[in-house]
Design an enzyme around this catalytic site. Structure first.
Site: not given
Ligand code: MUC
Ligand code: MG
Length: 382
Positions: A24, A169, A171, A200, A226, A251, A275, A329
């Protein structure tokens, strides 16, 4: 003081290491495993509550590491909670907040465990302890972050087909702007114009790169941008929010209610990703959400890519938020090959089902915990 039957007896924290289903890629790191800090709060009535704190890439994402969280819980927070009234998580956490600066992840895991215990004790789900669920399922997007556009397109199409996710989303921020824009364009073409895409940047751009980047992304029909720039640059974020029609989401910049207030006062963002780990718990997340509501800022249920315990804790909070205009998410458990719980969360029709049983509605699996805990020593190679 609490009746003798309702005291916190013991608080423990252990680290488990779980592999991810694929690499990831984020601007600051590439994850191939996730390290979960699992917290257990044992109470004198025989009830044990559980919580989780998880970071991304050790110290790559934020200022707190799994090892630091474990230490903060065991060395500093556990003694503060010993003997506290287990039936009053608010008072117990007030004591922790008074004596421990920062350490939002550790606080979040401990508060989660106290609320889980209280829920098990009263027979109520955690969202009921937070005021009640406004929704029983949460829309959940998926992050396409294998690093390879063709693979991302294939993954996205199969997830739409399976009715698991329909918003994606991407990255970006680790490559050059031109490469990132080509990457987004390739995925946009592969998935089609109807599919909602967000990006993001994880703070990777400076303001002038962000101006060029967001202009191009907006032209491609990207629906949300984001954290394009450094989390501390509120005024620059506000200039971007004022300049572009595409909504800008904070974020890393918005941890708690104070950040939410400051950003709102500067009109720095259209949406907040909240979060539980960054806010320092479930109630602190709700307080930040209240500030967003007061300021007319949209809310999005963010994740630190936690496993089931942490993701479901967050799900209870986001279920209780009056407004959750941008969905969530909370897909962390789906990124892991395995978990340390008896039953993993249910994702269906593009949504995560919020458990309705007592507490979090999640139970640890003792065998899996024993297998994956880091202090168990080396594991046999498969
Ligand atoms: C982040 O910054 O949003 C959440 C989803 C994902 O893929 O990465 C995380 C962190
Ligand atoms: Mg983010």
């Amino acid at each position: 003081t609490a009746p003798a039957s309702l005291r916190v007896d013991a608080v423990e924290a252990l680290i488990v290491d779980l592999p991810t289903i694929r690499a990831h890629q984020l601007a600051m790191t590439t994850m191939t495993k996730q390290s979960l800090v699992i917290v257990r709060v044992a109470c004198s009535d025989g009830i044990t509550g559980i919580g989780e704190a998880t970071t991304i890439g050790g110290l790559a994402y934020g200022e707190q590491s799994p090892e630091g969280i474990q230490l903060a819980v065991a060395t500093y927070i556990a003694p503060l909670l010993a003997g506290a009234d287990a039936a009053n998580p608010g008072a117990a956490m007030a004591r922790v907040h008074r004596h421990v600066q920062g350490n939002s992840y550790a606080k979040s895991a401990v508060e989660t465990a106290l609320l889980d215990a209280q829920g098990r004790r009263t027979g109520l789900p955690v969202h009921a302890l937070l005021g009640g669920a406004q929704r029983t399922a949460l829309p959940v997007l998926w992050t396409l972050a294998s690093g390879d556009a063709a693979r991302d397109v294939e993954e996205g199409l199969s997830l739409i087909e399976a009715r698991r996710h329909k918003v994606f989303k991407l990255k970006i921020g680790r490559r050059s702007l031109a490469d990132d824009l080509r990457h987004v364009q390739a995925i946009r073409r592969g998935l089609g114009d109807e599919v909602m895409l967000t990006v993001d940047v994880n703070q990777a751009w400076d303001e002038s790169t962000a101006v060029r980047g967001i202009a191009a992304l907006q032209d491609m029909g990207v629906g949300l941008v984001e954290q394009p720039i450094d989390r501390r640059q509120h005024r620059a974020l506000g200039r971007l929010a004022a300049r572009f029609d595409v909504p800008i989401m904070a974020d890393e910049a918005v941890h708690d209610a104070v950040d939410a207030f400051d950003l709102a006062a500067e009109a720095a963002a259209d949406v907040y990703a909240l979060k539980i780990s960054q806010a320092g718990g479930l109630w602190p997340t709700l307080r930040a959400a209240a500030v967003a509501d007061a300021a007319g800022v949209g809310l999005y249920g963010g994740t630190m890519l936690e496993g089931t315990v942490g993701s479901i804790a967050a799900a209870h909070v986001f279920a209780a938020c009056p407004q959750l205009r941008w969905g969530s998410e909370l897909f962390g458990p789906l990124l892991l090959t395995d978990d340390v719980v008896q039953a993993r969360p249910v994702y269906r029709d593009f949504e995560l089902q919020v458990p309705g049983g007592p507490g979090l509605g999640v139970d640890l699996d003792a065998d899996k915990l024993a297998f994956y805990r880091r202090d168990r020593g080396p594991r046999p190679v498969a």
